[in-house]
Design an enzyme around this catalytic site. Structure first.
Site, PDB file in Angstrom:
ATOM      1  NE  ARG A  16      -1.921  -2.390   3.183  1.00  0.00           N
ATOM      2  CZ  ARG A  16      -2.312  -2.920   4.339  1.00  0.00           C
ATOM      3  NH1 ARG A  16      -3.488  -2.586   4.839  1.00  0.00           N
ATOM      4  NH2 ARG A  16      -1.529  -3.759   4.998  1.00  0.00           N
ATOM      5  CG  ASP A 114       3.833  -2.128   9.927  1.00  0.00           C
ATOM      6  OD1 ASP A 114       3.809  -2.495  11.118  1.00  0.00           O
ATOM      7  OD2 ASP A 114       2.891  -2.329   9.129  1.00  0.00           O
ATOM      8  N   GLY A 151      -7.086  -5.821  12.717  1.00  0.00           N
ATOM      9  CA  GLY A 151      -7.650  -7.035  13.288  1.00  0.00           C
ATOM     10  C   GLY A 151      -8.362  -6.688  14.587  1.00  0.00           C
ATOM     11  CB  ALA A 433      39.399  45.429  -7.268  1.00  0.00           C
TER      12      ALA A 433
HETATM   13  C1  UD1 Z   1      -1.508  -6.981  10.860  1.00  0.00           C
HETATM   14  C2  UD1 Z   1      -2.397  -7.910  11.696  1.00  0.00           C
HETATM   15  C3  UD1 Z   1      -3.627  -7.145  12.175  1.00  0.00           C
HETATM   16  C4  UD1 Z   1      -3.213  -5.923  12.945  1.00  0.00           C
HETATM   17  C5  UD1 Z   1      -2.284  -5.059  12.100  1.00  0.00           C
HETATM   18  C6  UD1 Z   1      -1.726  -3.923  12.951  1.00  0.00           C
HETATM   19  C7  UD1 Z   1      -2.114 -10.165  10.784  1.00  0.00           C
HETATM   20  C8  UD1 Z   1      -2.715 -11.219   9.954  1.00  0.00           C
HETATM   21  N1  UD1 Z   1      -2.811  -9.034  10.888  1.00  0.00           N
HETATM   22  O1  UD1 Z   1      -2.226  -6.655   9.681  1.00  0.00           O
HETATM   23  O2  UD1 Z   1      -4.415  -7.975  13.019  1.00  0.00           O
HETATM   24  O3  UD1 Z   1      -4.372  -5.176  13.334  1.00  0.00           O
HETATM   25  O4  UD1 Z   1      -1.169  -5.826  11.628  1.00  0.00           O
HETATM   26  O5  UD1 Z   1      -0.974  -3.049  12.181  1.00  0.00           O
HETATM   27  O6  UD1 Z   1      -1.054 -10.367  11.346  1.00  0.00           O
HETATM   28  N2  UD1 Z   1       5.181  -9.243   7.322  1.00  0.00           N
HETATM   29  C9  UD1 Z   1       6.134 -10.227   7.173  1.00  0.00           C
HETATM   30  N3  UD1 Z   1       5.867 -11.263   6.338  1.00  0.00           N
HETATM   31  C10 UD1 Z   1       4.708 -11.353   5.635  1.00  0.00           C
HETATM   32  C11 UD1 Z   1       3.733 -10.339   5.805  1.00  0.00           C
HETATM   33  C12 UD1 Z   1       3.991  -9.297   6.671  1.00  0.00           C
HETATM   34  O7  UD1 Z   1       7.211 -10.178   7.779  1.00  0.00           O
HETATM   35  O8  UD1 Z   1       4.536 -12.314   4.879  1.00  0.00           O
HETATM   36  C13 UD1 Z   1       5.496  -8.093   8.209  1.00  0.00           C
HETATM   37  C14 UD1 Z   1       5.436  -6.798   7.452  1.00  0.00           C
HETATM   38  O9  UD1 Z   1       6.708  -6.476   6.943  1.00  0.00           O
HETATM   39  C15 UD1 Z   1       4.974  -5.811   8.524  1.00  0.00           C
HETATM   40  C16 UD1 Z   1       4.188  -6.665   9.501  1.00  0.00           C
HETATM   41  O10 UD1 Z   1       4.514  -8.000   9.209  1.00  0.00           O
HETATM   42  O11 UD1 Z   1       6.056  -5.226   9.199  1.00  0.00           O
HETATM   43  C17 UD1 Z   1       2.688  -6.436   9.391  1.00  0.00           C
HETATM   44  O12 UD1 Z   1       2.288  -6.739   8.076  1.00  0.00           O
HETATM   45  P1  UD1 Z   1       1.063  -5.991   7.391  1.00  0.00           P
HETATM   46  O13 UD1 Z   1       0.885  -6.550   6.032  1.00  0.00           O
HETATM   47  O14 UD1 Z   1       1.197  -4.530   7.511  1.00  0.00           O
HETATM   48  O15 UD1 Z   1      -0.148  -6.502   8.312  1.00  0.00           O
HETATM   49  P2  UD1 Z   1      -1.585  -5.841   8.440  1.00  0.00           P
HETATM   50  O16 UD1 Z   1      -2.397  -6.167   7.255  1.00  0.00           O
HETATM   51  O17 UD1 Z   1      -1.461  -4.423   8.810  1.00  0.00           O
HETATM   52 CA    CA Z   2       0.335  -3.052   9.133  1.00  0.00          CA
END
Ligand code: UD1
Ligand code: CA
Length: 482
Positions: A16, A114, A151, A433
């Site tokens: 995003r 993040d 979540g 100068a």
């Molecule tokens: C996640 C949570 C959600 C919570 C939200 C808070 C899950 C399924 N959902 O959703 O409940 O409310 O964070 O911000 O966990 N990442 C990995 N590997 C992956 C995917 C993500 O390391 O395969 C890391 C990303 O780099 C990031 C973090 O996990 O730092 C969160 O990932 P993101 O995709 O932002 O999760 P959300 O959809 O926000």
């Molecule tokens: Ca997130």
């Protein structure tokens, strides 16, 4: 509490953000999200700190190791999801954890990479709450007025956490819940290992959700929640609109903290101060001022409007007005600007001046020395109480090498001089100068270069001469210099 290990999730792309830069490498307050999360987590003193990487692996790994040289870097495989990230970390760390905690009684802290404003005190409250409650897992939550996208935390009748449901998988009733998952958790190590064993991707995104491990952990004991008192501290950034909003809110707090410490800020909306900046009392910041990196400013100094300082050290009672200055030192009572550019490696002495439209690079300017107007000074050392005439240029580059210029103390360089480096002008010299200085000038001398003035009297421009008299006219006007 014994915190055995910490897992920071930083493998995601951050779709995003719509960027080629991995999300955790965006910055807030002058530091990357990842650096900020690592320092908050590192403050909890885990015996093992690991970072899960995949998207932009090399860059993310390098940034993690910069922040925490002993970090264990874990690579996530091609299966997506926060749950998969933790599975990869736990299988990589299994041996190391077993060596320090064979029975898995200790704890694992998990945090998303993040969350730029995650802080050590929020984490330590979470770990206290986890320990006091005797829970097998504790989720860091927060309560939001508009919980959209997060979540939701579903609690049972006894207040324990039953499960976490993602927005896209939630029922209308669950969407009405305002307590959300922040993506920070503490688990008892052995429980985490079992709770992630049976994750699947039966959800709207076909990913392995770490949130499902919460429901599984409930089979081994109570799952608790600790609500973070400060929602900003636990906000995860998903897009650039959110980043700007969060950065603004954070900057406002930083400005207010400095104002309470005795710094005047006329307009906090246009004054940006990185976290590692240090300001003394009675510093005054005028609008459009950006203080970046490890900039340090001494007492009574006035900065702005329209100034950007990057990694600068500025003494007390200095005055900086409309300037860009990088990685240099400015002495007390020095004056800079308006419209000045100081590039890295400069030292401006006490009471010295870099005036209007002056560029400096890798130069040392002595106490009380003034470079007031329209000059370029590069690779130059100037002594004390010297004055450099307007328009003076140090010609430091011969097309191949950068060469040094040395100018002594109590020197008066005339206007519009050119110092062709390498060259040296000793103490007490005066130059005329427009002089072009190519050779050593001895102490106390006057140096000037020939620059003959010619004059053609009664001269008419060619275009205004009658066609018939053109030849004569040219002859008549010859040798007019008298
Ligand atoms: C996640 C949570 C959600 C919570 C939200 C808070 C899950 C399924 N959902 O959703 O409940 O409310 O964070 O911000 O966990 N990442 C990995 N590997 C992956 C995917 C993500 O390391 O395969 C890391 C990303 O780099 C990031 C973090 O996990 O730092 C969160 O990932 P993101 O995709 O932002 O999760 P959300 O959809 O926000
Ligand atoms: Ca997130």
């Amino acid at each position: 509490m014994s915190l055995d290990s910490a897992i920071i999730l930083a493998a995601g792309e951050g779709t995003r953000m719509k960027s080629r830069r991995p999300k955790t490498l965006f910055t807030l307050g002058g530091r990357t999200f990842l650096n900020r999360v690592i320092s908050a987590v590192g403050a909890a003193n885990p015996k093992i700190l690991s970072v899960v990487v995949r998207y932009g692996k090399d860059q993310v790994e390098a940034e993690a190791l910069r922040a925490f040289p002993k970090a264990v870097i874990v690579e996530q495989d091609e299966i997506p999801g926060t749950g998969r990230a933790v599975q990869c970390a736990m299988s990589r760390l299994a041996g190391d954890i077993a060596a320090i905690d064979p029975r898995g009684d200790g704890s694992v802290l998990i945090a998303a990479g993040d969350m730029p404003l995650l802080d050590a005190s929020t984490l330590s409250s979470l770990m206290d709450a986890h320990e006091r409650s005797g829970a097998v897992a504790t989720v860091l939550t927060t309560v939001l007025d508009s919980p959209f996208g997060y979540g939701r935390v579903v609690r049972g009748a006894d207040g324990s956490v039953e499960k976490i449901v993602e927005e896209r998988d939630a029922t209308d009733a669950q969407r009405a819940i305002r307590e959300v998952n922040t993506s920070v958790y503490v688990f008892q190590t052995s429980v985490l290992a079992q709770a992630i064993a049976n994750l699947d991707s039966q959800n709207d995104q076909n990913e392995f959700y770490l949130t499902d491990a919460i429901e599984f952990a409930g089979n081994y004991g109570r799952v608790g929640a600790f609500a973070a008192p400060d929602p900003l501290a636990v906000e995860g950034v998903n897009d650039r609109v959110q980043l700007t909003r969060l950065a603004k809110a954070h900057n406002r707090r930083v400005c207010e903290r400095w104002m309470r410490e005795g710094v005047s800020i006329l307009d906090p909306d246009t004054t940006w101060i990185d976290d590692d900046v240090r300001l003394a009392r009675d510093v005054e910041l005028l609008p459009n001022t950006f203080l970046r990196g490890r900039t340090v400013v001494g007492e009574g100094t006035v900065i702005g409007p329209d100034v950007e300082l990057v990694d600068m050290k500025v003494g007390q009672d200095a005055r900086i007005h409309r300037a860009l200055m990088q990685n240099s030192v400015v002495g007390p009572r020095a004056e800079v600007g308006p419209f000045s550019y100081m590039r890295p490696g400069c030292v401006l002495g006490g009471g010295a001046k870099q005036g209007t439209c002056v560029e400096m690079k890798k130069s040392t300017i002595g106490d009380g020395t003034k470079v007031p107007h329209l000059s370029y000074i590069g690779d130059t050392t100037i002594g004390d109480h010297t004055n450099i005439g307007g328009g003076t240029i140090t010609a430091n580059y011969d097309g191949k090498h950068k060469n040094p210029t040395k100018i002594g103390s109590d020197v008066h360089i005339g206007v519009d001089n050119m110092l062709v480096a390498p060259v040296e002008v000793a103490d007490g010299v005066t130059t005329g100068a427009g002089a072009v200085i190519r050779h050593y000038v001895h102490r106390g001398s006057l140096a000037y270069s020939e620059n003959t003035q010619h004059e053609v009297r009664y001269w008419t421009p060619k275009s205004q001469r009658p066609a018939s008299s053109r030849d004569n006219n040219e002859k008549d006007n010859k040798g007019g210099a008298r």
